[in-house]
Write a protein that holds these residues in place. Sequence first.
Motif, mmCIF file in Angstrom:
data_model
loop_
_atom_site.group_PDB
_atom_site.id
_atom_site.type_symbol
_atom_site.label_atom_id
_atom_site.label_comp_id
_atom_site.label_asym_id
_atom_site.label_seq_id
_atom_site.Cartn_x
_atom_site.Cartn_y
_atom_site.Cartn_z
ATOM 1 N N ARG A 129 0.840 -1.204 0.000
ATOM 2 C CA ARG A 129 0.000 0.000 0.000
ATOM 3 C C ARG A 129 0.877 1.258 0.000
ATOM 4 O O ARG A 129 0.638 2.216 -0.718
ATOM 5 N N ILE A 130 1.914 1.235 0.821
ATOM 6 C CA ILE A 130 2.818 2.385 0.897
ATOM 7 C C ILE A 130 3.511 2.593 -0.455
ATOM 8 O O ILE A 130 3.629 3.724 -0.941
ATOM 9 N N ALA A 131 3.915 1.498 -1.082
ATOM 10 C CA ALA A 131 4.595 1.602 -2.383
ATOM 11 C C ALA A 131 3.661 2.223 -3.427
ATOM 12 O O ALA A 131 4.100 3.000 -4.276
ATOM 13 N N ARG A 132 2.360 1.886 -3.351
ATOM 14 C CA ARG A 132 1.407 2.434 -4.333
ATOM 15 C C ARG A 132 1.313 3.953 -4.217
ATOM 16 O O ARG A 132 1.096 4.651 -5.191
ATOM 17 N N THR A 133 1.475 4.464 -2.995
ATOM 18 C CA THR A 133 1.428 5.919 -2.808
ATOM 19 C C THR A 133 2.776 6.553 -3.124
ATOM 20 O O THR A 133 2.862 7.551 -3.846
ATOM 21 N N ALA A 134 3.825 5.968 -2.568
ATOM 22 C CA ALA A 134 5.139 6.613 -2.639
ATOM 23 C C ALA A 134 5.802 6.468 -4.011
ATOM 24 O O ALA A 134 6.536 7.361 -4.432
ATOM 25 N N GLY A 135 5.501 5.358 -4.714
ATOM 26 C CA GLY A 135 6.141 5.110 -6.009
ATOM 27 C C GLY A 135 5.927 6.257 -6.991
ATOM 28 O O GLY A 135 6.905 6.861 -7.478
ATOM 29 N N PRO A 136 4.658 6.614 -7.270
ATOM 30 C CA PRO A 136 4.423 7.692 -8.244
ATOM 31 C C PRO A 136 4.927 9.059 -7.768
ATOM 32 O O PRO A 136 5.011 9.995 -8.557
ATOM 33 N N MET A 137 5.235 9.175 -6.471
ATOM 34 C CA MET A 137 5.775 10.451 -5.969
ATOM 35 C C MET A 137 7.307 10.440 -6.045
ATOM 36 O O MET A 137 7.957 11.377 -5.599
ATOM 37 N N PHE A 138 7.872 9.359 -6.603
ATOM 38 C CA PHE A 138 9.331 9.224 -6.770
ATOM 39 C C PHE A 138 10.082 9.313 -5.446
ATOM 40 O O PHE A 138 11.168 9.866 -5.359
ATOM 41 N N LYS A 139 9.467 8.768 -4.407
ATOM 42 C CA LYS A 139 10.152 8.762 -3.111
ATOM 43 C C LYS A 139 11.146 7.611 -3.077
ATOM 44 O O LYS A 139 10.943 6.586 -3.729
ATOM 45 N N ARG A 140 12.180 7.742 -2.283
ATOM 46 C CA ARG A 140 13.071 6.602 -2.063
ATOM 47 C C ARG A 140 12.454 5.746 -0.962
ATOM 48 O O ARG A 140 12.081 6.254 0.089
ATOM 49 N N LEU A 141 12.378 4.458 -1.238
ATOM 50 C CA LEU A 141 11.624 3.555 -0.365
ATOM 51 C C LEU A 141 12.456 2.374 0.094
ATOM 52 O O LEU A 141 13.116 1.735 -0.717
ATOM 53 N N ALA A 142 12.391 2.086 1.370
ATOM 54 C CA ALA A 142 12.908 0.809 1.864
ATOM 55 C C ALA A 142 11.730 0.120 2.542
ATOM 56 O O ALA A 142 11.081 0.704 3.417
ATOM 57 N N LEU A 143 11.432 -1.089 2.123
ATOM 58 C CA LEU A 143 10.301 -1.820 2.683
ATOM 59 C C LEU A 143 10.819 -3.127 3.266
ATOM 60 O O LEU A 143 11.319 -3.978 2.531
ATOM 61 N N GLU A 144 10.741 -3.236 4.576
ATOM 62 C CA GLU A 144 11.153 -4.474 5.247
ATOM 63 C C GLU A 144 9.875 -5.147 5.694
ATOM 64 O O GLU A 144 9.202 -4.664 6.604
ATOM 65 N N CYS A 145 9.528 -6.250 5.041
ATOM 66 C CA CYS A 145 8.183 -6.802 5.242
ATOM 67 C C CYS A 145 8.215 -8.210 5.853
ATOM 68 O O CYS A 145 9.156 -8.555 6.545
ATOM 69 N N GLY A 146 7.192 -8.971 5.575
ATOM 70 C CA GLY A 146 6.987 -10.244 6.269
ATOM 71 C C GLY A 146 7.931 -11.353 5.844
ATOM 72 O O GLY A 146 8.733 -11.209 4.926
ATOM 73 N N GLY A 147 7.799 -12.478 6.537
ATOM 74 C CA GLY A 147 8.640 -13.622 6.212
ATOM 75 C C GLY A 147 7.950 -14.935 6.550
ATOM 76 O O GLY A 147 6.935 -14.965 7.277
ATOM 77 N N LYS A 148 8.452 -16.002 5.989
ATOM 78 C CA LYS A 148 7.961 -17.360 6.309
ATOM 79 C C LYS A 148 9.200 -18.239 6.209
ATOM 80 O O LYS A 148 9.401 -18.967 5.234
ATOM 81 N N ASN A 149 10.041 -18.102 7.215
ATOM 82 C CA ASN A 149 11.427 -18.532 7.049
ATOM 83 C C ASN A 149 11.635 -20.023 7.305
ATOM 84 O O ASN A 149 11.147 -20.547 8.308
ATOM 85 N N PRO A 150 12.399 -20.671 6.430
ATOM 86 C CA PRO A 150 12.703 -22.092 6.643
ATOM 87 C C PRO A 150 13.922 -22.291 7.541
ATOM 88 O O PRO A 150 14.869 -21.511 7.512
ATOM 89 N N THR A 151 13.849 -23.346 8.333
ATOM 90 C CA THR A 151 15.022 -23.871 9.039
ATOM 91 C C THR A 151 15.271 -25.243 8.417
ATOM 92 O O THR A 151 14.386 -26.099 8.470
ATOM 93 N N ILE A 152 16.421 -25.448 7.809
ATOM 94 C CA ILE A 152 16.680 -26.709 7.094
ATOM 95 C C ILE A 152 17.713 -27.511 7.885
ATOM 96 O O ILE A 152 18.814 -27.016 8.152
ATOM 97 N N VAL A 153 17.340 -28.716 8.240
ATOM 98 C CA VAL A 153 18.248 -29.536 9.058
ATOM 99 C C VAL A 153 18.626 -30.796 8.275
ATOM 100 O O VAL A 153 17.768 -31.657 8.002
#
Length: 494
Positions: free
Chosen positions: A233-257
């Motif tokens: 949602r933030i990207a949809r607003t900020a993108g067309p305004m040419f803002k510099r964006l860093a988005l640190e979002c969700g995860g579903k992280n694997p642990t491999i044994v």
Amino acid sequence: MRTIANFIDGELVEPVGGAYFDDLDPATGAVCGRVPDSDRADVEAAVAAARRAFGGWSVTPAAERCRVLLRLADLIEADIDDLARLESIDTGKPLALARSVDIPRAAANFRFFATAILHTRTDAYQTDTRALNITLRRPRGVAGLISPWNLPLYLLSWKIAPALATGNTAVAKPSELTPLTAHRLAELCREAGLPRGVLNIVHGFGEKAGAAIVEHPDVPTISFTGGTETGARIARTAGPMFKRLALECGGKNPTIVFADADLDEALPTSVRAAFSNQGEICLCGSRVLVERSIYDSFVDDFVERTKKLTVGDPLEEGTDLGALISREHLDKVESYVALAREEGGTVRCGGRRPPAINDRCRNGVFLEPTVVTGLDAACRTNREEIFGPVVTIMPFDDQQQAVEMANATRYGLAASLWTRDLDRGHRVAEQLQSGTVWVNCWLLRDLRVPFGGMKESGVGREGGEEAIRFFTEPKNVCIKLSDETTRQPRKSDS
Ligand code: NAD
């Protein structure tokens, strides 16, 4: 009960509209604070103050910026008892965790970036003998910094520190669910002598105060940590305004044994990776993939260890898991336990609210750590972020299959893998679609390394040089050099 204030132009102020909402302690259900329900007018005042402060702060010598931020780090450290307690009350996390991880890390973030700016260098490119190009890096102006509830001061300071150290000013918005330590940070900023307006903190809801920051034309830089849908949602607003964006979002992280792993290390660490902070860390390993030859015994051992974890009062010693952040979040996590059952999974332990913890916590929102087996990698339980104390364990047959299963989500934040075969460690690490890969460890962090996610886990990187680059604008200055053979000597040269 505390009344939280906005921090604007160096003052702790009420919201312009005068509206507040309640902050709840999730371990008890009690109201622990009144939070400003800030709107566009508050953000407008904060941005105006940040803009005014930018002129002075952006040209303040690095050594002076460093001095103020180091003082702030010292004050955070000196205030660790209060800050840790506030963080525990606000989030439900064990006090011991806030004391040993969250608050020390916030101080470390300020120290790290305060001193990093004393050691920056810049690039120069010589174009044969004709020109010299120098890359100037300048702060970009007012940075909008938006953070989530799971590691409140830890993540907010991870943004504030590099933004301010590099000479930007900022408008920060902590999560509406966890405002307490940000309020305390504002008081400490005053004590540290941070000039007025350099940091402004606006409290309130994301769709109102957060959106107003993102939409503001005078905030060219947005650093966000939170959910993937919010990031989009933030990207949809900020993108067309040419803002510099860093988005640190969700995860579903694997642990491999792998079967050759040192299980004395791999087992306790994968249990810790699953349930630290009630599973509410974006880097938690919520899908454990285990080589088939050791699968049955691994599951038994994992379940045994999980059953021994103590779900308890966050303020008491010995609590491993505290409360989840809110009743709504508990409902969401429980709905995933129900989904796991519908999808054919077996709940090996947990999945229930624990029996009454104590009188103080009788209205708290707690869930037993939950282990699910019997699901395939493609089901929703294994693809969607749950962000709670729920982990699945699945078997794999060979390295190729492990990699395919690990990569079978839209996320790509972090992975950990366990093997004694370093060659395999390297190969698998290369194939994992993940911003961070830990080999034979988890959550070992060096503040200098790039941090961020691939795929829908985000855009951009934080940490070390990446953060310094993010918060500064590179400008190439090309200086033409005179041609030595045609250069006429001036009188002063002789
Ligand atoms: P969230 O996206 O609901 O909220 C995060 C922040 O964004 C809050 O301050 C919120 O008020 C604000 N916000 C919400 N809507 C907004 C809008 N329209 N405009 C501007 N701001 C808005 O996330 P959350 O529930 O607070 O946090 C949990 C999520 O954060 C999980 O998905 C977790 O994986 C993620 N997370 C990621 C990292 C990482 O480094 N990648 C770290 C921690 C948490």
